[in-house]
Design an enzyme around this catalytic site. Structure first.
Site, PDB file in Angstrom:
ATOM      1  N   TRP A 169       0.798  -1.214   0.000  1.00 18.45           N
ATOM      2  CA  TRP A 169       0.000   0.000   0.000  1.00 18.45           C
ATOM      3  C   TRP A 169       0.836   1.271   0.000  1.00 18.45           C
ATOM      4  O   TRP A 169       0.356   2.336  -0.365  1.00 18.45           O
ATOM      5  CB  TRP A 169      -0.916   0.034   1.231  1.00 18.45           C
ATOM      6  CG  TRP A 169      -0.215  -0.266   2.525  1.00 18.45           C
ATOM      7  CD1 TRP A 169      -0.179  -1.464   3.178  1.00 18.45           C
ATOM      8  CD2 TRP A 169       0.552   0.642   3.328  1.00 18.45           C
ATOM      9  NE1 TRP A 169       0.567  -1.376   4.326  1.00 18.45           N
ATOM     10  CE2 TRP A 169       1.023  -0.086   4.448  1.00 18.45           C
ATOM     11  CE3 TRP A 169       0.888   1.994   3.223  1.00 18.45           C
ATOM     12  CZ2 TRP A 169       1.825   0.493   5.441  1.00 18.45           C
ATOM     13  CZ3 TRP A 169       1.679   2.581   4.206  1.00 18.45           C
ATOM     14  CH2 TRP A 169       2.139   1.832   5.299  1.00 18.45           C
ATOM     15  N   LYS A 190      -2.087  -8.260  -7.540  1.00 24.04           N
ATOM     16  CA  LYS A 190      -2.955  -8.004  -6.403  1.00 24.04           C
ATOM     17  C   LYS A 190      -2.399  -6.794  -5.658  1.00 24.04           C
ATOM     18  O   LYS A 190      -1.506  -6.916  -4.825  1.00 24.04           O
ATOM     19  CB  LYS A 190      -3.022  -9.199  -5.448  1.00 24.04           C
ATOM     20  CG  LYS A 190      -4.181  -9.050  -4.429  1.00 24.04           C
ATOM     21  CD  LYS A 190      -3.907  -9.738  -3.103  1.00 24.04           C
ATOM     22  CE  LYS A 190      -3.152  -8.853  -2.152  1.00 24.04           C
ATOM     23  NZ  LYS A 190      -3.894  -7.631  -1.712  1.00 24.04           N
ATOM     24  N   PRO A 191      -2.931  -5.604  -5.958  1.00 21.95           N
ATOM     25  CA  PRO A 191      -2.534  -4.442  -5.164  1.00 21.95           C
ATOM     26  C   PRO A 191      -3.285  -4.444  -3.838  1.00 21.95           C
ATOM     27  O   PRO A 191      -4.284  -5.153  -3.679  1.00 21.95           O
ATOM     28  CB  PRO A 191      -2.972  -3.264  -6.040  1.00 21.95           C
ATOM     29  CG  PRO A 191      -4.153  -3.783  -6.788  1.00 21.95           C
ATOM     30  CD  PRO A 191      -3.899  -5.260  -7.001  1.00 21.95           C
ATOM     31  N   GLY A 247       6.715  -6.357   0.673  1.00 28.48           N
ATOM     32  CA  GLY A 247       5.944  -6.257   1.902  1.00 28.48           C
ATOM     33  C   GLY A 247       6.779  -6.634   3.108  1.00 28.48           C
ATOM     34  O   GLY A 247       8.006  -6.488   3.108  1.00 28.48           O
ATOM     35  N   SER A 248       6.133  -7.145   4.115  1.00 28.38           N
ATOM     36  CA  SER A 248       6.809  -7.458   5.367  1.00 28.38           C
ATOM     37  C   SER A 248       7.635  -8.733   5.247  1.00 28.38           C
ATOM     38  O   SER A 248       7.358  -9.609   4.415  1.00 28.38           O
ATOM     39  CB  SER A 248       5.782  -7.629   6.489  1.00 28.38           C
ATOM     40  OG  SER A 248       5.047  -8.826   6.327  1.00 28.38           O
ATOM     41  N   GLU A 298      11.110  -8.038  -1.837  1.00 32.47           N
ATOM     42  CA  GLU A 298      11.682  -6.883  -1.139  1.00 32.47           C
ATOM     43  C   GLU A 298      10.923  -6.719   0.162  1.00 32.47           C
ATOM     44  O   GLU A 298       9.713  -6.474   0.157  1.00 32.47           O
ATOM     45  CB  GLU A 298      11.599  -5.601  -1.953  1.00 32.47           C
ATOM     46  CG  GLU A 298      12.400  -4.496  -1.261  1.00 32.47           C
ATOM     47  CD  GLU A 298      12.207  -3.126  -1.861  1.00 32.47           C
ATOM     48  OE1 GLU A 298      11.565  -2.287  -1.211  1.00 32.47           O
ATOM     49  OE2 GLU A 298      12.681  -2.921  -2.994  1.00 32.47           O
ATOM     50  N   LEU A 299      11.650  -6.826   1.270  1.00 35.64           N
ATOM     51  CA  LEU A 299      10.995  -6.951   2.562  1.00 35.64           C
ATOM     52  C   LEU A 299      11.371  -5.786   3.480  1.00 35.64           C
ATOM     53  O   LEU A 299      11.595  -4.690   3.016  1.00 35.64           O
ATOM     54  CB  LEU A 299      11.361  -8.312   3.166  1.00 35.64           C
ATOM     55  CG  LEU A 299      11.132  -9.501   2.218  1.00 35.64           C
ATOM     56  CD1 LEU A 299      11.592 -10.802   2.846  1.00 35.64           C
ATOM     57  CD2 LEU A 299       9.673  -9.596   1.800  1.00 35.64           C
ATOM     58  N   CYS A 319      10.186   1.535   2.833  1.00 36.21           N
ATOM     59  CA  CYS A 319      11.061   0.447   3.273  1.00 36.21           C
ATOM     60  C   CYS A 319      12.524   0.848   3.303  1.00 36.21           C
ATOM     61  O   CYS A 319      13.309   0.245   4.040  1.00 36.21           O
ATOM     62  CB  CYS A 319      10.855  -0.778   2.377  1.00 36.21           C
ATOM     63  SG  CYS A 319      11.027  -0.427   0.615  1.00 36.21           S
ATOM     64  N   GLU A 373      11.166  -2.812  13.187  1.00 37.46           N
ATOM     65  CA  GLU A 373      10.853  -1.806  12.179  1.00 37.46           C
ATOM     66  C   GLU A 373       9.579  -1.068  12.590  1.00 37.46           C
ATOM     67  O   GLU A 373       8.553  -1.685  12.856  1.00 37.46           O
ATOM     68  CB  GLU A 373      10.654  -2.467  10.818  1.00 37.46           C
ATOM     69  CG  GLU A 373      10.406  -1.476   9.689  1.00 37.46           C
ATOM     70  CD  GLU A 373      10.211  -2.156   8.345  1.00 37.46           C
ATOM     71  OE1 GLU A 373      10.514  -1.522   7.320  1.00 37.46           O
ATOM     72  OE2 GLU A 373       9.750  -3.316   8.326  1.00 37.46           O
TER      73      GLU A 373
END
Length: 539
Positions: free
Chosen positions: A179, A203-204, A254-255, A276-277, A310, A408
């Site tokens: 998001w 899937k946004p 995301g996470s 990418e986390l 991030c 985080e």
């Protein structure tokens, strides 16, 4: 600080509120029923859901919600369209990206409004997304043919073996986008997949899907076949696994926790994945840094998009000889930041995206203060501006038992630490399980690059927070350690969406005994040949 004290402080406001220019459009002006109908046309969805604006918490639009059956149908449609798109010459696929580049810049006001309304970020921070996507479209529009062209390699036997490497699209890429950057981390990541000849089922996040759908509409206008780009909407735990279940390759941002689940799902099917986390990114301010420039850079590095980035900075390591002077200047700049909700330039920071993010930020700050940390700036919510606003916050005296030290935050909170030696600063910066981004500030360029090379992060910026490395589209960007797998941008950013195929053509003589040689003679001949190839420096 008690709740009553926090509300009292919020009522007056440490950070000023940016004035609203006359004539600024409202959410109702931007998100009309006609626009929603246009953008959601073709989105598979048997149910209904909605998204909301963080500026007020009010509903923006009613949206279709996809079921597992809808996801399967989206993949079927994408899979049917993909072979025709693959056969389209790469120069024609690239031309669609270049047309998209021009349309995006021409109509950027439309998407800036949507990004702001869906994320709550300030307009300048929304424009960072436009810049990043335009750069990616231009880069892959210009360089895709070179990245994807057949490559000749040395064969097993010089002149007798000819080898060529081909690159084939993987098929249908499943993309799960977050998001926080709904344009850049959705369509921006999909562009190299498209130009490589793939279809995409995306899937946004539902709360920010209008931005991604707008970009899809623009890509179709630029020449991308509609069925090649499918969008599904719904709750992550429901729709996300279905995307992983059907994809030929998975792209996820995301996470770290969810990334592990995505990786496990992809591994079970033996399909590739890029992740990418999370990050707990550090900025090192060395004793010879320009304090004023570093303080201004820290504001950008820590508080862009309200820290919901991030690669933003959450840990500041400052040499003890300049720490007090730096802290004074940084805090003054932070307290002067203007908060705002209008769809116009002028605000320095916007809102957090929702209640969950606000609660995380409050919990981290309150825990740190209760355990002895000092607030140098911010430290309170600002309900007078909007329901999810929180002041940009600097904490001093943070120690390891405090949650904010290691977890985080993903909000406008940074912890300031002092160090004595360069080695000490590097050790502390590398002490986290994450390894996404970092920053080094010094007047000595050579020293800055040397320190950067010792930091275990996928990107390092010298004398800036994150933008130079991220904006360098020819260079790979991604994370080490728990911050992910794979890279976006550059050659890796497009080749990950392809399968490599080696075609070797053997000529004149076989790779076996011939010309009357028996096995022993052939083995001796090959041994002599191998020694000669080494002597003549064959690779």
């Amino acid at each position: 600080m008690t709740d009553a004290q926090a509300l009292e402080k919020a009522a007056t406001g440490t950070n000023p509120v940016a004035p609203v220019p006359p004539g600024v459009r409202s959410a109702a002006d931007v998100v009309t029923p006609e626009l929603v109908a246009q953008l959601t046309k073709g989105v598979a969805g048997s149910g209904r859901t909605a998204n909301h604006t963080p500026f007020t918490g009010e509903k923006l639009a009613d949206l279709p919600e996809s079921t597992p059956e809808d996801v399967e149908k989206a993949f079927q449609a994408a899979r049917a369209a993909q072979p025709v798109w693959e056969r389209t010459p790469v120069r024609d696929r690239a031309a669609a990206l270049l047309r998209f580049h021009d349309l995006l810049l021409e109509r950027q006001a439309e998407v800036l409004d949507l990004i702001q309304l869906e994320t709550g970020k300030a307009r300048l921070h929304a424009h960072e997304e436009v810049q990043a996507v335009a750069v990616a479209a231009r880069h892959y529009g210009r360089r895709a043919a070179a990245y994807l062209k057949p490559k000749r390699h040395a064969g097993a036997v010089p002149t007798l073996t000819k080898v060529v490497e081909l690159r084939h699209p993987r098929g249908v890429v499943g993309q799960i986008a977050p998001w926080n950057y709904p344009l850049e981390l959705s369509v921006g990541d999909a562009l190299p997949a498209f130009v490589a000849g793939n279809a995409v089922v995306m899937k946004p996040d539902t709360e920010t899907c209008l931005t991604a759908l707008w970009a899809r509409d623009l890509l179709i206008e630029a020449g991308l076949p509609a069925d090649v780009f499918q969008v599904v909407l719904g709750e992550g735990p429901v729709v996300g696994p279905e995307v992983v279940k059907h994809a030929d390759y998975v792209s996820f941002t995301g996470s770290t926790r969810t990334g592990r689940e995505v990786a496990q799902g992809a591994a079970a099917r033996l399909v590739g994945v890029s992740l990418e986390l999370g990050g707990k990114n550090a900025m090192l301010v060395l004793e010879d840094a320009d304090i004023e420039k570093a303080a201004a850079g820290a504001v950008r590095a820590c508080f862009s998009s309200a820290g919901q980035l991030c690669i933003s900075i959450e840990r500041l390591y400052v040499h003890e000889s300049i720490a007090d002077a730096f802290a004074e200047r940084f805090a003054a700049r932070t307290r002067a930041m203007r908060l705002g909700t209008s769809l116009a330039y002028g605000a320095d920071m916007g809102s957090l995206v929702g209640e969950r993010q606000l609660e995380t930020v409050k919990r981290h700050v309150e825990d740190a203060v209760a355990k002895g940390a000092k607030v140098l700036a911010g430290g309170v919510a600002r309900p007078d501006v909007g329901p999810y606003f929180y002041e940009p916050t600097i904490l001093d005296g943070v120690t390891e038992p405090m949650t904010v030290c290691t977890e985080e935050t993903f909000g406008p909170v940074v912890s300031l630490y002092r160090f004595r030696t360069e080695d000490e600063a590097i050790e502390h910066a590398n002490s986290t399980p994450y390894g996404l981004n970092s920053s080094v500030w010094t007047k000595d360029a050579r020293r800055g690059r040397a320190v950067a090379a010792r930091l275990r992060t996928g990107t390092v910026n010298v004398n800036e927070g994150y933008a130079p490395a991220y904006g360098s589209a020819q260079a790979p960007m991604g994370g080490m350690k728990d911050s992910g797998l794979g890279r976006r941008h550059g050659a890796e950013g497009i080749l990950k969406y392809t399968e490599a195929q080696t075609i070797a053509h053997q000529r004149l003589l076989p790779m076996a005994p011939s010309l009357g040689m028996d096995d022993e003679q052939y083995a001796a001949f090959m041994s002599r040949s191998l020694r000669l190839m080494k002597a003549f420096r064959f690779r």
